[in-house]
Design an enzyme around this catalytic site. Sequence first.
Site, PDB file in Angstrom:
ATOM      1  N   CYS A 162      -6.332   3.949   2.346  1.00  6.69           N
ATOM      2  CA  CYS A 162      -6.028   2.723   1.589  1.00  6.69           C
ATOM      3  C   CYS A 162      -7.288   2.021   1.102  1.00  6.69           C
ATOM      4  O   CYS A 162      -7.224   1.206   0.190  1.00  6.69           O
ATOM      5  CB  CYS A 162      -5.167   1.794   2.437  1.00  6.69           C
ATOM      6  SG  CYS A 162      -5.958   1.241   3.950  1.00  6.69           S
ATOM      7  N   GLN A 171       0.834  -1.201   0.000  1.00  5.35           N
ATOM      8  CA  GLN A 171       0.000   0.000   0.000  1.00  5.35           C
ATOM      9  C   GLN A 171       0.869   1.251   0.000  1.00  5.35           C
ATOM     10  O   GLN A 171       0.560   2.249  -0.652  1.00  5.35           O
ATOM     11  CB  GLN A 171      -0.922  -0.009   1.225  1.00  5.35           C
ATOM     12  CG  GLN A 171      -1.857   1.186   1.292  1.00  5.35           C
ATOM     13  CD  GLN A 171      -2.909   1.174   0.198  1.00  5.35           C
ATOM     14  OE1 GLN A 171      -3.574   0.168  -0.003  1.00  5.35           O
ATOM     15  NE2 GLN A 171      -3.065   2.284  -0.513  1.00  5.35           N
TER      16      GLN A 171
END
Length: 303
Positions: free
Chosen positions: A259, A134
């Site tokens: 995210c 991420q």
Amino acid sequence: MTRRNFLTLLDFTTEELDYVVRRAIDLKAHRDEGQLSEPLKGKSLAMVFELSSTRTRVGFEVAMSELGGQAIFLSPADTHLGRGEPVADTARVLSEMVHIVMLRTAKHETIECFAEHSSVPVINAMSDLGHPCQLLADMQTYVEHRGDIRGRKVAFIGDGYNMCNSYINASRRFEFDLTIATPKEYAPDPERVRCNASRVRLVNDPAEAVQDSDLVVTDVWSSMGHEKEQQHRRHCFKGFEVTLELLDRASPDALFMHCLPAHRGEEVSEEVMEDQRSVVWQEAGNRMHSQKALIEFLLLGRV
Ligand code: CP
């Protein structure tokens, strides 16, 4: 080529991470121009998912397909991992058949055990310890919109869990200043904060963290595995929602990232998600481009 793993951002040097981020930007441009080479023809990626995923799974599958290879989805429910076959044995078996493996597991030790017994590169596709893939996408997204993140101020608001840990590692490797605002009960590991004290500051007031920052980041209050604590967490995290009022404290050209998936009305408001400072959709899309660059780097080195 020596086998490399990507279990945390700290497995790569600053220079290597910069290379992967720059390469992700280049690969994205090549794709937009319709140029797709297939350097991984005949190569396979095994994807072991103990936990749910949308972005990570699709990102890896599309990345592998566009690189000319193939991705194989494996869940414990459909494999012998769910019936007690040891992780170490599974690592040795998969190493005989595929060229690279990614795992999303509840416990980071599972990925470490797998990596120890694997003879092909292993990627952490999220564990309780961190979410380094991420961070590749987040850094790519920042660079695309605002340029170099070195020396910038980043505010992480919310749970001191895996995303927060990866932001701490990123502050070290990408050399930005990180202020984390969490409720006391949900602060990250004090030792991790102490080891990165030159870059990382911990506060309990979101407004203090966001003040004049260049990037504001949050994550869900109840990550996968913490669903049973949801009610308690909603209570503890009250006041930690990223609202327009909070975001307005940041620098005028600040960006907002998450995210995803997002829980609107908890860690982030609908208005912030749709605000022009929000780059969450580009950030999600960059999961694919950065994972493509990561796979390429682990299998082919610099190209
Ligand atoms: N951010 C992220 O990892 O998304 P998924 O859980 O959908 O993969």
